[in-house]
Design an enzyme around this catalytic site. Sequence first.
Site, short mmCIF file in Angstrom:
data_model
loop_
_atom_site.label_atom_id
_atom_site.label_comp_id
_atom_site.label_asym_id
_atom_site.label_seq_id
_atom_site.Cartn_x
_atom_site.Cartn_y
_atom_site.Cartn_z
CD GLU A 213 -3.08 -1.12 2.10
OE1 GLU A 213 -2.93 -0.38 3.10
OE2 GLU A 213 -4.07 -1.86 1.95
CD GLU A 333 -4.03 -5.96 2.09
OE1 GLU A 333 -4.85 -5.12 2.54
OE2 GLU A 333 -2.84 -6.02 2.43
#
Length: 613
Positions: A213, A333
Amino acid sequence: MRLPLPRHLPRRLAASAAALAALLAAAFTAAPPAPAAPTRSAEPAASATVTAGAGFWHTSGRKILDEAGNPVRIAGVNWFGFETSNYVAHGLWSRDYRSMIDQMKSLGYNTIRLPYSDDIFKGTTPTSLNTSGGMNADLVGLNSLGVMDKLVDYAGTVGMKVILDRHRPDSGGQSALWYTSSVPESTWLANLKSIAARYAGNSAVVGIDLHNEPHDPACWGCGDQATDWRLAAQRGGEAVLSANSKLLIFVEGVQSFNGSSYWWGGNLQGAGQYPVQLSVAGRVVYSAHDYATSVAQQSWFSDPSFPANMPGIWDKNWGYLFNQNLAPVWVGEFGTTLQSATDQTWLRALVQYLRPTATAGADSFQWTFWSWNPNSGDTGGILNDDWTTVNTVKDGYLASVKSPGFGGGPGGGSGDTQPPSVPGGLAVTGVTASSVSLSWAASTDDTGVTGYEVYRGGSKVASVAGTSYTDGGLGAATAYSYTVRAKDAAGNVSAASAAVTATTSAGGGGSAGCAAEISLNDWGSGLTATVTVTNTGTAATKGWQVVWTWPTGLQISGSWSADVTRDGQAVTARSLAYNGVLAPAASTAFGVQATRTDASAAASATPVCTATS
């Protein structure tokens, strides 16, 4: 206006490591607990043999292929913990690691994404590891990397694969960039190389997710060595490949690109324009993250068109890479507590978008659900809080996209070995001082042509889904030779077409012009408009502008790939820095999203395009 800047909330652990340690200290001094789950398996699961997925993997267009060339589908779960201060996968305070992996396998998951932090390279000792009553007996005395070895090896024996995820620089928390003051880039690169070498020769590990991320100030394609994640991913990928050239390199997106913002790690809008390029071909897989309202509220969830608006949002941010056959896309995810109706609708829509295995087989988006663990505070997990029973509702949502044997449908290891027909009619349709435009006739195939590879001389310069391509950045007054090959859904590639030669012009002269066509996706209360701009002139454009008229009852709520402004009923879209230059006959596209506040407001329009050269 642009979509508002989202706020991604980190997934919280439901219990602190200190609290867990206190509980475990009490548990380990008492009598061994009654087994609430199967203990260690004496033998690997009987279903370990699979028809696809063997060996190391590589990519071809939008597909991932196994060592034998069979398309494979990653359909797995995230099992976190090594990245936390426990320094080990969570849940081993309750169960044996083998029973945990056996259960994943039995539910139809085929891959484990295993997050870690760079702390584990310091010889960290796992905490909260239950070894009472013979549980996890072979983990006694091992450091974190030693335990990881055991998990990886056992997953491989039962036919599962592992993707290692460098989740954090240290166990303290997530970082926006791939480095911090205490964990510099040199450490990141050295540790990537170390863990890649550790599993060289072990095909249970198929790849490494370079950093979890990246987000603002991380950029994509900006050219700043300190913040350009795309350039850093190339350095990280090369470090991995220098130690283990067979691994896939999973590259997540960023938060913002050209003023458009999305989930942390979920914005891959820049990857088409600025692809990650590595010295070993067939290794890059792009990874997106996508979440529901239990993580953070976003504007698209409250849009009147929800959930019809979601495919367009996914297309814009990451789906286009798959749809245009540029590269495989792995949703590394995605998750939700499923407590709200919005989240339930979102997950149904996303699962459908990922393409059901029964109809698409391995010609699909790849995925690993967040998470296996129940102790993810804003999503929960596949397991319930007892770390044993299954959340059957959540697991059921994923049933149509599971792929226990990595294939499982059309294109999923069907044994097709017949290549497409050779592309015919390759022709030069235009030249400038710096570009050559080509077109060719479509090929045919027994399972379906998925795209074409364009070669300049002996080097591949592009993979495209259609039957035309403009090769730019060339030298003036120079001859170039081109051939084209077709690819099918099984990964077979045709022989090369007959070659054509084109000579770029000497430069100067000509004029630019452009035309625009608008295509509407109208659902009543709102719509999206996709506008295609084509250079109709004889010289490359330096920029373009498209103008059309819409009634005030159509309120613009978002846009992408253009600078869109409005003055009364006049809508003006101007090119951005990366898509203003178009060779003759070349095209680009941008989009606008609008909400209808007047039911009678007509969306039809005649766009007028002007270009500068």
